[in-house]
Scaffold this motif. Structure first.
Motif, mmCIF file in Angstrom:
data_model
loop_
_atom_site.group_PDB
_atom_site.id
_atom_site.type_symbol
_atom_site.label_atom_id
_atom_site.label_comp_id
_atom_site.label_asym_id
_atom_site.label_seq_id
_atom_site.Cartn_x
_atom_site.Cartn_y
_atom_site.Cartn_z
ATOM 1 N N SER A 2 0.666 -1.570 0.073
ATOM 2 C CA SER A 2 0.006 -0.423 -0.022
ATOM 3 C C SER A 2 0.986 1.438 0.518
ATOM 4 O O SER A 2 0.960 2.175 -0.802
ATOM 5 C CB SER A 2 -1.249 -0.357 1.240
ATOM 6 O OG SER A 2 -1.796 1.464 1.202
ATOM 7 N N GLU A 3 1.761 0.840 1.116
ATOM 8 C CA GLU A 3 2.485 2.580 1.100
ATOM 9 C C GLU A 3 4.108 2.719 0.242
ATOM 10 O O GLU A 3 3.382 3.513 -0.611
ATOM 11 C CB GLU A 3 3.488 2.454 2.451
ATOM 12 C CG GLU A 3 2.611 2.732 3.459
ATOM 13 C CD GLU A 3 1.540 4.354 3.413
ATOM 14 O OE1 GLU A 3 2.304 5.162 2.927
ATOM 15 O OE2 GLU A 3 0.561 3.699 4.050
ATOM 16 N N ILE A 4 4.088 1.637 -1.083
ATOM 17 C CA ILE A 4 5.413 1.609 -1.282
ATOM 18 C C ILE A 4 4.647 2.306 -2.856
ATOM 19 O O ILE A 4 4.672 2.810 -3.824
ATOM 20 C CB ILE A 4 5.834 0.416 -1.914
ATOM 21 C CG1 ILE A 4 7.071 0.459 -2.673
ATOM 22 C CG2 ILE A 4 5.110 -0.792 -1.622
ATOM 23 C CD1 ILE A 4 8.775 1.741 -2.425
ATOM 24 N N GLY A 5 3.004 1.781 -2.644
ATOM 25 C CA GLY A 5 2.695 1.806 -4.247
ATOM 26 C C GLY A 5 2.029 2.655 -4.567
ATOM 27 O O GLY A 5 2.146 3.948 -5.265
ATOM 28 N N LYS A 6 1.675 3.650 -3.220
ATOM 29 C CA LYS A 6 1.189 5.366 -3.299
ATOM 30 C C LYS A 6 2.411 5.753 -4.049
ATOM 31 O O LYS A 6 2.452 7.003 -4.496
ATOM 32 C CB LYS A 6 0.697 5.223 -2.014
ATOM 33 C CG LYS A 6 -0.626 5.068 -1.413
ATOM 34 C CD LYS A 6 -0.551 5.626 0.056
ATOM 35 C CE LYS A 6 -2.284 5.209 0.413
ATOM 36 N NZ LYS A 6 -2.685 5.032 1.786
ATOM 37 N N LYS A 7 3.891 6.143 -2.881
ATOM 38 C CA LYS A 7 5.059 6.550 -3.204
ATOM 39 C C LYS A 7 5.608 6.407 -5.124
ATOM 40 O O LYS A 7 5.511 7.314 -5.653
ATOM 41 C CB LYS A 7 6.120 6.250 -2.926
ATOM 42 C CG LYS A 7 6.249 5.962 -1.695
ATOM 43 C CD LYS A 7 7.098 5.619 -0.606
ATOM 44 C CE LYS A 7 7.594 5.811 0.907
ATOM 45 N NZ LYS A 7 8.901 5.554 1.592
ATOM 46 N N ILE A 8 4.766 5.671 -5.078
ATOM 47 C CA ILE A 8 5.445 4.842 -6.901
ATOM 48 C C ILE A 8 4.017 5.963 -7.524
ATOM 49 O O ILE A 8 4.810 6.055 -9.197
ATOM 50 C CB ILE A 8 5.081 3.378 -7.212
ATOM 51 C CG1 ILE A 8 5.976 2.893 -6.842
ATOM 52 C CG2 ILE A 8 5.045 3.269 -9.205
ATOM 53 C CD1 ILE A 8 6.188 1.226 -7.117
ATOM 54 N N ILE A 9 2.871 5.740 -7.928
ATOM 55 C CA ILE A 9 2.048 6.636 -7.801
ATOM 56 C C ILE A 9 2.275 8.065 -8.039
ATOM 57 O O ILE A 9 2.156 8.491 -9.028
ATOM 58 C CB ILE A 9 0.489 6.446 -7.648
ATOM 59 C CG1 ILE A 9 0.037 4.387 -8.106
ATOM 60 C CG2 ILE A 9 -0.200 7.276 -8.207
ATOM 61 C CD1 ILE A 9 -0.985 4.817 -6.877
ATOM 62 N N ASP A 10 2.727 8.734 -7.066
ATOM 63 C CA ASP A 10 2.947 9.760 -6.523
ATOM 64 C C ASP A 10 4.153 10.274 -7.959
ATOM 65 O O ASP A 10 4.379 11.251 -8.408
ATOM 66 C CB ASP A 10 3.693 10.073 -5.330
ATOM 67 C CG ASP A 10 3.795 12.305 -5.057
ATOM 68 O OD1 ASP A 10 2.538 12.392 -5.248
ATOM 69 O OD2 ASP A 10 4.504 12.047 -4.040
ATOM 70 N N ILE A 11 5.114 9.324 -7.855
ATOM 71 C CA ILE A 11 6.411 10.039 -8.382
ATOM 72 C C ILE A 11 6.193 10.217 -9.944
ATOM 73 O O ILE A 11 6.017 10.946 -10.471
ATOM 74 C CB ILE A 11 7.176 8.941 -8.185
ATOM 75 C CG1 ILE A 11 8.099 8.637 -7.539
ATOM 76 C CG2 ILE A 11 8.764 8.699 -9.675
ATOM 77 C CD1 ILE A 11 8.915 7.664 -6.202
ATOM 78 N N TYR A 12 5.624 9.149 -10.094
ATOM 79 C CA TYR A 12 4.871 8.946 -11.707
ATOM 80 C C TYR A 12 3.878 10.660 -12.019
ATOM 81 O O TYR A 12 4.200 11.094 -12.425
ATOM 82 C CB TYR A 12 3.601 7.406 -11.741
ATOM 83 C CG TYR A 12 4.523 6.596 -13.048
ATOM 84 C CD1 TYR A 12 4.773 6.497 -14.378
ATOM 85 C CD2 TYR A 12 4.835 5.323 -12.006
ATOM 86 C CE1 TYR A 12 5.899 6.043 -14.820
ATOM 87 C CE2 TYR A 12 5.282 4.236 -12.567
ATOM 88 C CZ TYR A 12 6.150 5.070 -14.148
ATOM 89 O OH TYR A 12 6.456 4.010 -14.773
ATOM 90 N N LYS A 13 2.716 10.266 -11.852
ATOM 91 C CA LYS A 13 2.192 11.726 -11.173
ATOM 92 C C LYS A 13 2.753 12.766 -11.143
ATOM 93 O O LYS A 13 2.321 14.345 -12.081
ATOM 94 C CB LYS A 13 0.965 12.009 -10.405
ATOM 95 C CG LYS A 13 0.173 9.917 -10.226
ATOM 96 C CD LYS A 13 -0.715 10.071 -8.905
ATOM 97 C CE LYS A 13 -1.804 12.378 -9.202
ATOM 98 N NZ LYS A 13 -3.180 11.387 -8.245
ATOM 99 N N THR A 14 3.848 13.118 -10.127
ATOM 100 C CA THR A 14 5.235 14.141 -10.514
ATOM 101 C C THR A 14 5.700 14.463 -11.776
ATOM 102 O O THR A 14 6.386 14.946 -12.299
ATOM 103 C CB THR A 14 5.675 14.216 -8.638
ATOM 104 O OG1 THR A 14 4.319 14.334 -8.295
ATOM 105 C CG2 THR A 14 6.077 15.783 -8.604
ATOM 106 N N THR A 15 6.902 13.441 -11.726
ATOM 107 C CA THR A 15 7.809 13.356 -12.674
ATOM 108 C C THR A 15 7.263 12.075 -14.112
ATOM 109 O O THR A 15 8.044 12.836 -14.718
ATOM 110 C CB THR A 15 8.934 12.752 -12.116
ATOM 111 O OG1 THR A 15 8.892 11.403 -11.780
ATOM 112 C CG2 THR A 15 9.063 13.254 -10.898
ATOM 113 N N GLY A 16 7.254 11.076 -14.165
ATOM 114 C CA GLY A 16 7.359 9.884 -14.696
ATOM 115 C C GLY A 16 8.443 9.938 -14.934
ATOM 116 O O GLY A 16 8.682 9.054 -16.258
ATOM 117 N N ASP A 17 8.932 9.871 -14.122
ATOM 118 C CA ASP A 17 10.367 9.023 -14.707
ATOM 119 C C ASP A 17 10.808 7.339 -13.815
ATOM 120 O O ASP A 17 10.231 6.887 -12.708
ATOM 121 C CB ASP A 17 11.112 9.806 -13.429
ATOM 122 C CG ASP A 17 12.703 9.974 -14.481
ATOM 123 O OD1 ASP A 17 13.687 8.506 -13.980
ATOM 124 O OD2 ASP A 17 13.783 10.973 -14.765
#
Length: 376
Positions: free
Chosen positions: A292-307
Motif C-alpha cells: 500500500s505505502e510503496i504503491g502510493k509512492k510509485i504513483i506519486d512519482i509517476y504523477k509528479t515526474t513520470g520518471d
C-alpha cells in the motif's frame, strides 16, 4: 584407548571448527568487503550536490570518493552523450561484479550465477527484437551475464538468425532459455505472428528466470532475507508495469504479457489492479496488499515526474529494506550479496537519473523530494 579418546575428540573438534571458520570466515570477509564497497557508492547526497553544478566537470567532482564516480571521471573526455555515461556505468558494474565473484563462497556463487542471467536475458531480447523487426541498428549490450563471461557476446551481436541466437545461448550453458526460444522459432519467422510471438517469448523467458531466482532463494541459507527481498522485487515490478500501463492507457495490451510469477500478489490480484481506470482506483486496490505505502509512492512519482528510473530506485529501496529487517542474521548468508547487488543497481539508477537531467536540461526541483539524503 584412554589416551586415544582425547586425541580423537580434539581432531573431530578441530575438523568441525575449521569447517565453520571456512564457511563463516569467508562470509565475514565478504561482508566486510561489500560493506566497504557500499560505503563508496553514489547516493542521493552526491546527486543532490551534482544537480546544483553548472558544468560536467563540476558535477563529476560531486562524485569524488566513489568508485563509480572515479571510473566515470577518469574517462570523462569520452563523454559526449547520455549513452556514453550509460555504457561507462555498466562497464564499471561488469568489472565490479567480476572482482566480487572471485571472493564468493560456494552457495553465494550459486546465487550469483542465477542472478546475473537477468543480463543475459536483456542482451538476448535486444538481438531477437532486432531480428524480428529486421532493424539495422546496432544493439546496445550490457557486459554482464554468462554469455559475456563465456566470451560469446560478440557472437550474439553477429547473430543473423534465431538459429544463431539459440546456438549462442546453448553454448553459454543457458539450456532452459534455448529450449524456450527454439519452441517459438517457427512463429517468429511468420510476419503476421512475429510481433505477438516475440512479446510472448519475452514473457516466457522472464517467467523461467524469475522461477529460477525464487527456487534458488528458497534453497539457500538466508532465505528469510532473500525470499522477501526477491519476492518484493518481483511483485513491485508488476505494480510498476501496471502503473505505466495506466499512464499510457494500455492496461488491456499488457495484461497477458505480465510474467505469471508472484510472491504475495496473485493472478487474480494483478487482474484486479489492471482493471483500475486511474491512479486513484489503483491506490485503493493496493490498500488490500502489503504494498500500500510503496504503491502510493510509485504513483506519486509517476504523477509528479513520470520518471521510470526514480520509480525503479524506490522499488530497490523497498527490497533493500526487506533484507535489513533482519540484517544481523543475514551476514553469513548469500543475502549479503543480494544486498550488494541491489545497492549497486540503485547507484546505477541514481547516477543515470542525474545524467539524464543534466544532458536534457530538465529542471530538477521537482525531483528533490524523492532524493532524501540518508536513505540507503
Amino acid at each position: 584407548m584412554v589416551f586415544l579418546t582425547p586425541v580423537i575428540f580434539l581432531f573431530i573438534l578441530a575438523y568441525f571448527t575449521s569447517l565453520s571458520t571456512r564457511r563463516y570466515g569467508a562470509y565475514g570477509f565478504l561482508a566486510s568487503l561489500l560493506k566497504g564497497k557500499e560505503a563508496k557508492c553514489i547516493t542521493e547526497h552526491h546527486v543532490k550536490d551534482a544537480l546544483r553544478k553548472k558544468s560536467l566537470e563540476e558535477a563529476l567532482e560531486s562524485f569524488s570518493g566513489t568508485e563509480l564516480g572515479t571510473y566515470i571521471s577518469e574517462r570523462s573526455a569520452a563523454i559526449k552523450t547520455y549513452d556514453d555515461v550509460e555504457n561507462l556505468a555498466y562497464e564499471h558494474l561488469s568489472k565490479d561484479y567480476s572482482f566480487v565473484k572471485t571472493y564468493l563462497p560456494k552457495d553465494s556463487l550459486a546465487f550469483y550465477n542465477i542472478y546475473v542471467e537477468k543480463y543475459d536475458l536483456f542482451n538476448i531480447k535486444q538481438v531477437i527484437r532486432r531480428l524480428v523487426s529486421k532493424s539495422l541498428h546496432k544493439v546496445n549490450f550490457i557486459p554482464l551475464g554468462k554469455i559475456y563471461e563465456s566470451g560469446l557476446l560478440g557472437k550474439l551481436e553477429e547473430a543473423s538468425s534465431i538459429d544463431d541466437v539459440v546456438n549462442v545461448v546453448r553454448q553459454a550453458g543457458l539450456y532452459d532459455y534455448s529450449v524456450i526460444i527454439e519452441e517459438a522459432q517457427p512463429k517468429l519467422s511468420s510476419e503476421r505472428e512475429a510481433y505477438r510471438t516475440r512479446v510472448l517469448l519475452e514473457k516466457r523467458l522472464d517467467e523461467e528466470y524469475l522461477s529460477k531466482l525464487m527456487k534458488i532463494s528458497l534453497k539457500l541459507r538466508g532465505r528469510e532475507q532473500l525470499l522477501p527481498a526477491i519476492g518484493s522485487l518481483i511483485d513491485l515490478n508488476i505494480v510498476n508495469i501496471v502503473v505505466r500501463s495506466i499512464a499510457s492507457k494500455s492496461q488491456k495490451d499488457v495484461g497477458e504479457l505480465i510474467p505469471e510469477v508472484f510472491y504475495v500478489l496473485t493472478k487474480e490480484g494483478v487482474k484486479s489492479l489492471l482493471d483500475a481506470r486511474n491512479f486513484e482506483e489503483l491506490s485503493e486496490k493496493l490498500e488490500h496488499t502489503p504494498y500500500s505505502e510503496i504503491g502510493k509512492k510509485i504513483i506519486d512519482i509517476y504523477k509528479t515526474t513520470g520518471d521510470v528510473l526514480l520509480v525503479e530506485k524506490e522499488i530497490l529501496d523497498y527490497a533493500l529494506g526487506k533484507i535489513k529487517e533482519n540484517v544481523s542474521t543475514a551476514l553469513h548468508t548469500p543475502a549479503v550479496l543480494l544486498h550488494y547487488f541491489l545497492t549497486k543497481e540503485r547507484e546505477i539508477k541514481l547516477t543515470l537519473l542525474f545524467f539524464r537531467l543534466f544532458f536534457q536540461k530538465i529542471p530538477y526541483e521537482k525531483y528533490l523530494p524523492y532524493l532524501k539524503v540518508g536513505v540507503s
